[in-house]
Design a protein around this motif. Sequence first.
Motif, PDB file in Angstrom:
ATOM      1  N   GLU A  44       0.836  -1.204   0.000  1.00  0.00           N
ATOM      2  CA  GLU A  44       0.000   0.000   0.000  1.00  0.00           C
ATOM      3  C   GLU A  44       0.870   1.254   0.000  1.00  0.00           C
ATOM      4  O   GLU A  44       0.569   2.233  -0.687  1.00  0.00           O
ATOM      5  CB  GLU A  44      -0.934   0.001   1.213  1.00  0.00           C
ATOM      6  CG  GLU A  44      -1.991  -1.090   1.212  1.00  0.00           C
ATOM      7  CD  GLU A  44      -1.428  -2.459   1.585  1.00  0.00           C
ATOM      8  OE1 GLU A  44      -2.085  -3.475   1.284  1.00  0.00           O
ATOM      9  OE2 GLU A  44      -0.312  -2.503   2.160  1.00  0.00           O
ATOM     10  N   LYS A  45       1.948   1.220   0.781  1.00  0.00           N
ATOM     11  CA  LYS A  45       2.823   2.394   0.872  1.00  0.00           C
ATOM     12  C   LYS A  45       3.547   2.615  -0.453  1.00  0.00           C
ATOM     13  O   LYS A  45       3.702   3.758  -0.912  1.00  0.00           O
ATOM     14  CB  LYS A  45       3.811   2.193   2.012  1.00  0.00           C
ATOM     15  CG  LYS A  45       4.649   3.420   2.346  1.00  0.00           C
ATOM     16  CD  LYS A  45       5.359   3.257   3.688  1.00  0.00           C
ATOM     17  CE  LYS A  45       4.372   3.253   4.822  1.00  0.00           C
ATOM     18  NZ  LYS A  45       4.998   3.239   6.156  1.00  0.00           N
TER      19      LYS A  45
ATOM     20  N   LYS B  64       2.490   1.726  -3.419  1.00  0.00           N
ATOM     21  CA  LYS B  64       1.504   2.215  -4.390  1.00  0.00           C
ATOM     22  C   LYS B  64       1.222   3.694  -4.170  1.00  0.00           C
ATOM     23  O   LYS B  64       1.113   4.480  -5.127  1.00  0.00           O
ATOM     24  CB  LYS B  64       0.223   1.402  -4.272  1.00  0.00           C
ATOM     25  CG  LYS B  64      -0.846   1.799  -5.288  1.00  0.00           C
ATOM     26  CD  LYS B  64      -2.106   0.939  -5.143  1.00  0.00           C
ATOM     27  CE  LYS B  64      -3.165   1.369  -6.145  1.00  0.00           C
ATOM     28  NZ  LYS B  64      -4.407   0.548  -5.999  1.00  0.00           N
ATOM     29  N   THR B  65       1.127   4.105  -2.913  1.00  0.00           N
ATOM     30  CA  THR B  65       0.878   5.508  -2.575  1.00  0.00           C
ATOM     31  C   THR B  65       1.988   6.408  -3.114  1.00  0.00           C
ATOM     32  O   THR B  65       1.737   7.460  -3.715  1.00  0.00           O
ATOM     33  CB  THR B  65       0.784   5.673  -1.045  1.00  0.00           C
ATOM     34  OG1 THR B  65      -0.391   5.009  -0.573  1.00  0.00           O
ATOM     35  CG2 THR B  65       0.729   7.141  -0.652  1.00  0.00           C
ATOM     36  N   ILE B  66       3.224   5.980  -2.927  1.00  0.00           N
ATOM     37  CA  ILE B  66       4.375   6.768  -3.359  1.00  0.00           C
ATOM     38  C   ILE B  66       4.437   6.834  -4.884  1.00  0.00           C
ATOM     39  O   ILE B  66       4.659   7.899  -5.471  1.00  0.00           O
ATOM     40  CB  ILE B  66       5.672   6.177  -2.780  1.00  0.00           C
ATOM     41  CG1 ILE B  66       5.681   6.341  -1.252  1.00  0.00           C
ATOM     42  CG2 ILE B  66       6.904   6.828  -3.400  1.00  0.00           C
ATOM     43  CD1 ILE B  66       6.815   5.620  -0.555  1.00  0.00           C
TER      44      ILE B  66
ATOM     45  N   ASN C 191       1.992   6.509  -7.031  1.00  0.00           N
ATOM     46  CA  ASN C 191       0.901   7.351  -7.534  1.00  0.00           C
ATOM     47  C   ASN C 191       1.268   8.831  -7.444  1.00  0.00           C
ATOM     48  O   ASN C 191       0.971   9.619  -8.353  1.00  0.00           O
ATOM     49  CB  ASN C 191      -0.384   7.091  -6.744  1.00  0.00           C
ATOM     50  CG  ASN C 191      -1.035   5.769  -7.104  1.00  0.00           C
ATOM     51  OD1 ASN C 191      -0.712   5.176  -8.137  1.00  0.00           O
ATOM     52  ND2 ASN C 191      -1.931   5.295  -6.267  1.00  0.00           N
ATOM     53  N   ALA C 192       1.910   9.201  -6.358  1.00  0.00           N
ATOM     54  CA  ALA C 192       2.332  10.593  -6.191  1.00  0.00           C
ATOM     55  C   ALA C 192       3.395  10.964  -7.220  1.00  0.00           C
ATOM     56  O   ALA C 192       3.378  12.064  -7.791  1.00  0.00           O
ATOM     57  CB  ALA C 192       2.852  10.818  -4.774  1.00  0.00           C
TER      58      ALA C 192
ATOM     59  N   ASP D 207      -0.109   8.802   3.516  1.00  0.00           N
ATOM     60  CA  ASP D 207      -1.228   8.667   2.590  1.00  0.00           C
ATOM     61  C   ASP D 207      -0.920   9.494   1.352  1.00  0.00           C
ATOM     62  O   ASP D 207      -0.078  10.394   1.372  1.00  0.00           O
ATOM     63  CB  ASP D 207      -2.542   9.120   3.236  1.00  0.00           C
ATOM     64  CG  ASP D 207      -2.536  10.588   3.613  1.00  0.00           C
ATOM     65  OD1 ASP D 207      -2.724  11.434   2.724  1.00  0.00           O
ATOM     66  OD2 ASP D 207      -2.306  10.901   4.807  1.00  0.00           O
ATOM     67  N   GLU D 208      -1.605   9.182   0.272  1.00  0.00           N
ATOM     68  CA  GLU D 208      -1.280   9.798  -1.016  1.00  0.00           C
ATOM     69  C   GLU D 208      -1.486  11.308  -1.005  1.00  0.00           C
ATOM     70  O   GLU D 208      -0.685  12.045  -1.579  1.00  0.00           O
ATOM     71  CB  GLU D 208      -2.129   9.162  -2.123  1.00  0.00           C
ATOM     72  CG  GLU D 208      -1.735   9.663  -3.509  1.00  0.00           C
ATOM     73  CD  GLU D 208      -2.488   8.943  -4.618  1.00  0.00           C
ATOM     74  OE1 GLU D 208      -2.644   9.540  -5.705  1.00  0.00           O
ATOM     75  OE2 GLU D 208      -2.918   7.789  -4.406  1.00  0.00           O
ATOM     76  N   GLN D 209      -2.530  11.765  -0.336  1.00  0.00           N
ATOM     77  CA  GLN D 209      -2.808  13.199  -0.346  1.00  0.00           C
ATOM     78  C   GLN D 209      -1.683  13.995   0.325  1.00  0.00           C
ATOM     79  O   GLN D 209      -1.198  14.976  -0.225  1.00  0.00           O
ATOM     80  CB  GLN D 209      -4.133  13.480   0.363  1.00  0.00           C
ATOM     81  CG  GLN D 209      -4.501  14.971   0.361  1.00  0.00           C
ATOM     82  CD  GLN D 209      -5.825  15.230   1.045  1.00  0.00           C
ATOM     83  OE1 GLN D 209      -6.530  14.317   1.440  1.00  0.00           O
ATOM     84  NE2 GLN D 209      -6.178  16.503   1.192  1.00  0.00           N
TER      85      GLN D 209
ATOM     86  N   SER E 201       1.710  13.502  -1.730  1.00  0.00           N
ATOM     87  CA  SER E 201       1.666  14.175  -3.023  1.00  0.00           C
ATOM     88  C   SER E 201       1.683  15.692  -2.854  1.00  0.00           C
ATOM     89  O   SER E 201       2.376  16.413  -3.596  1.00  0.00           O
ATOM     90  CB  SER E 201       0.418  13.751  -3.796  1.00  0.00           C
ATOM     91  OG  SER E 201       0.398  14.345  -5.075  1.00  0.00           O
TER      92      SER E 201
END
Length: 512
Positions: free
Chosen positions: A303-304, A306-308, A310-311, A404-406, A409
């Motif tokens: 999950e971490k 993927k979050t990174i 995506n950013a 988290d992505e928000q 990012s």
Amino acid sequence: MKLLFFIFGIFVSFGADVESSKILGICPAPAHSHFTLCFRLMKELADKGHEVSFVNSNPQKTPIKNLKDISVKETAGPISKLMGSFTNFGKLSYIQQLLYINNFGKAQTEIILQHKNIQDLMKSDEHFDLVILYHWLTDALAIFAHKFKCPLVILAPWPSSIFDNYMSGNPAPSSYVTYLSADYDSNMNFWQRIDNTFNQIVGELIVHFKMVPTQNEALKKAFPDAPELSTILYNTSLILTPFHPSLGDPIPLQQNIIEIGGYHVTPPKPLPKDLQDFMDSSTEGVVIFSMGSNVKSSDFTPEKIKTILNAFSKIKQKVLWKFEVDLPDKPANVKILSWLPQSDLIAHPNTVAFISHCGLLGTTEAVYHGVPILGLPVFWDQVKNIAVAVSKGYGLKVDFYDLDEQSFSSALQEIVNNPKYRNTAKERSRIMHDDPVKQLDKAVFWIEYVIRHKGAAHLRSPALNLRWYQLYLLDIISFVVVLVSIFITCLYLLCKCVCRKNNSVKSDKKNK
């Protein structure tokens, strides 16, 4: 003024030379970052003509003139297993962290002291003029200064702290000097000062009554006839710390504590062709991402990761990520490498930001080259390093454990697109470079100074002659409290006596 700096530089470079000395450097820590700090200094001493014997876990494949490796590489595996994964270490409280590293330090020290080359060195008839000990949870190895009857220099892995202040009697007022892993800088509010004072006191107690005795046990286990470890440590001649005022707030230092932050950074070397082409062609800029040698990106949760990723896919800059395995689903602007020439990449003019766990070496390299930092601190001094970077305006922090992505990012977009962070980083870089002499030359000068003056006892603070309760004026405070108590008691008894007498007189008058 420039002439004075020039003369001082000439003095340090040429006038301060000593005859070739025999120096024993001790840095058994297997982590690459720790070895880097030690090796840079040992090689410079060897280049200056000193005969250096270097205890380490990473012996050189190609011999270096004047530098002889004393290999303890066999200890690297067992010590690395002890270390395990540090990913969850930061979730422990400060006290739990201190107790954890105390147990780790003892186990690590016992492994090193049992190594054949260490045992042989203790039995040898060698002669050394100086011992330099890398002070990372292996205090017992200071025994070699006693064995060879020579001065001891401590090379610290972090700024002056509870782990070495007691060796020099260095003050650390809790009102403005924060503990090693504080998540705030020196501009503390009331509650932070309470927290800081508590942690400083508890840390001092654990060091004095837990860590030093534990290291002493490890020493006695290996060498039963060894003297008390504290008697050796309190005779430390010099402490070198890898800190510089450009990194944060200045702190009080005794005469025998020298800050040499940035000494390990070398001029940028040519990059491998593929990396050079990648960096040169990235006209929009490059973000360098590395979590150092103790925390592996491959240990991140899916999950971490993927979050990174995506950013990263939302920025126009390219990204170089130090990752131990390849990522098949990475965005087109992300390049994965299992190893990075970190400092050389940060030095490239197209580098716009450095994402880091904020270890002291990486933070120093970023400031040295004037690159802003996006911090993902995991544990220990990393938390404090990024707190200071944020306070000084050359960094931003994102919580590693609640990533988290928000938030990631948003911080990433801010650090790469807002020029104020890069401008501040450049200003901090100018401060770091604006010294009369290079930090490495300063380190060599003071090491040679200790050799010339046979331990430089004249730099020893009178604070070391005091007991702990004298140092903190507790005996004076107790004396004053007792005096005031006696005075108040006497005043109370006197008042009580006068009142009783007055009541007696009134009673007699009434009876008449």
